[in-house]
Design an enzyme around this catalytic site. Structure first.
Site, PDB file in Angstrom:
ATOM      1  N   ARG A 171       0.745  -1.216   0.083  1.00  0.00           N
ATOM      2  CA  ARG A 171      -0.102   0.106  -0.063  1.00  0.00           C
ATOM      3  C   ARG A 171       0.767   1.305  -0.252  1.00  0.00           C
ATOM      4  O   ARG A 171       0.442   2.175   0.639  1.00  0.00           O
ATOM      5  CB  ARG A 171      -0.937   0.223   1.107  1.00  0.00           C
ATOM      6  CG  ARG A 171      -2.006  -1.202   0.991  1.00  0.00           C
ATOM      7  CD  ARG A 171      -2.877  -1.205  -0.189  1.00  0.00           C
ATOM      8  NE  ARG A 171      -3.646  -2.457  -0.102  1.00  0.00           N
ATOM      9  CZ  ARG A 171      -3.292  -3.588  -0.618  1.00  0.00           C
ATOM     10  NH1 ARG A 171      -2.260  -3.598  -1.532  1.00  0.00           N
ATOM     11  NH2 ARG A 171      -4.172  -4.409  -0.684  1.00  0.00           N
ATOM     12  N   SER A 221     -11.568  -0.732   2.617  1.00  0.00           N
ATOM     13  CA  SER A 221     -10.556  -1.441   3.746  1.00  0.00           C
ATOM     14  C   SER A 221     -10.054  -0.245   4.497  1.00  0.00           C
ATOM     15  O   SER A 221      -9.446   0.563   4.054  1.00  0.00           O
ATOM     16  CB  SER A 221      -9.673  -2.238   3.061  1.00  0.00           C
ATOM     17  OG  SER A 221      -9.036  -2.857   4.152  1.00  0.00           O
ATOM     18  N   GLU A 291      -5.315   2.153   6.305  1.00  0.00           N
ATOM     19  CA  GLU A 291      -5.033   2.205   5.149  1.00  0.00           C
ATOM     20  C   GLU A 291      -5.447   3.278   4.282  1.00  0.00           C
ATOM     21  O   GLU A 291      -5.070   3.868   3.301  1.00  0.00           O
ATOM     22  CB  GLU A 291      -5.627   0.959   4.438  1.00  0.00           C
ATOM     23  CG  GLU A 291      -5.572   0.780   2.780  1.00  0.00           C
ATOM     24  CD  GLU A 291      -6.001  -0.556   2.387  1.00  0.00           C
ATOM     25  OE1 GLU A 291      -6.774  -0.643   1.512  1.00  0.00           O
ATOM     26  OE2 GLU A 291      -5.511  -1.624   2.910  1.00  0.00           O
TER      27      GLU A 291
END
Length: 298
Positions: A171, A221, A291
């Site tokens: 990420r 998410s 995230e």
């Protein structure tokens, strides 16, 4: 701001005091002082250089999916790139502008009989956001297929960056550190069978719909996957599914999601995130890192 950007750049769509809740996937967020929708590289470059020269804060959003904008909004100039959305095929390559939906790029790849992008068939973000955060799902990641990206640097220069220049991680890409803006991406794929590609996309979308709370607004998410663990399981094991602050709730369908069930504010979201982090740490000793990108004024 003394300068009215709408008068300065009449050829570019610019809105003043625009609620970002109209654009964010959580349906939350305060106002942008100015919200611009550049249609091409040149307009994005012009806006960035003007902001730099006049010390105007600049924020760039893709399609505001994996994002929380605080209720105080965003000062200065904000750009949303959704009007830069061209996608085309050149041999085994799919070239997509930053504002194009990742999902649409997978459809273009499938129609061209190109395989490798199926993992992104349900990722709700933009191409630019996908490169920026190395988006991935079901074992695939953007870095596996990205050949190069066209980037507007923080100083206003347009450059081509190869795969290795982007320093991909989980990420993460170097764009997050440099302050640049992804304008387009080139993906290198392989020749495949259209029927089999579509079948894999359908399968992954079925899994996504069966497991994720797509019926409610959300930012996708929320937390990164801790090494050796799954964020959703840690949250589930801590008994947090259904925990609610205001209109934001830890999904009862998938613990890794926070959903807007009743006119939530960004503050509601942030309160839930903080409570989840504190509770999971007390329960397991693991600190969940977000995230989702969190920006704007409190």
């Amino acid at each position: 701001m003394a300068i009215d950007l709408r008068n300065k750049f009449k050829e570019i769509k610019i809105l003043k005091d625009e609620p970002l809740s109209n654009y964010s996937w959580t349906k939350t967020g305060g106002k942008a002082d100015y919200l611009a929708f550049p249609k091409n590289y040149q307009e994005a470059e012009t806006l960035l250089k003007f902001a730099n020269e006049n010390q105007i804060p600049m924020t760039v959003l893709g399609n505001a999916s994996n994002l929380i904008v605080r209720d105080g909004g965003i000062s200065g100039l904000t750009m949303i790139l959704t009007d830069m959305n061209d996608i085309h095929v050149d041999g085994n390559h799919v070239i997509a502008e930053a504002g194009a939906a990742y999902i649409e790029a997978t459809k273009v790849a499938q129609k061209a009989g190109l395989t490798g992008m199926e993992f992104a068939a349900g990722i709700p973000g933009s191409i630019g956001g996908g490169v920026y955060m190395n988006a991935g799902a079901y074992g695939g990641e953007t870095e596996y297929i990205l050949e190069s990206a066209t980037v507007l640097t923080h100083t206003g220069n347009i450059v081509e960056m190869g795969h290795d220049d982007l320093d991909f991680g989980y990420r993460h890409s170097s764009i997050q550190d440099s302050g640049g803006v992804v304008l387009a991406a080139t993906f290198k794929l392989e020749k495949g069978n259209k029927v089999l590609i579509q079948a894999e996309m359908d399968h992954l979308n079925y899994l996504r719909k069966s497991k994720q709370p797509l019926e409610y607004p959300s930012c996708g998410s929320v937390f990164k996957r801790p090494v050796g663990h799954f964020a959703g399981k840690l949250i589930h094991d801590a008994g947090l599914q259904g925990y609610r602050s205001g209109g934001a709730e830890v999904s009862t369908k998938h613990a890794g999601f926070i959903v807007n069930v009743d006119h939530a504010t960004a503050t509601d979201y942030l309160n839930v995130i903080k409570h989840v982090q504190e509770t999971v740490f007390k329960d397991s000793g693991i600190h969940l890192q977000t995230e989702v990108r969190i920006i704007g004024k409190a």
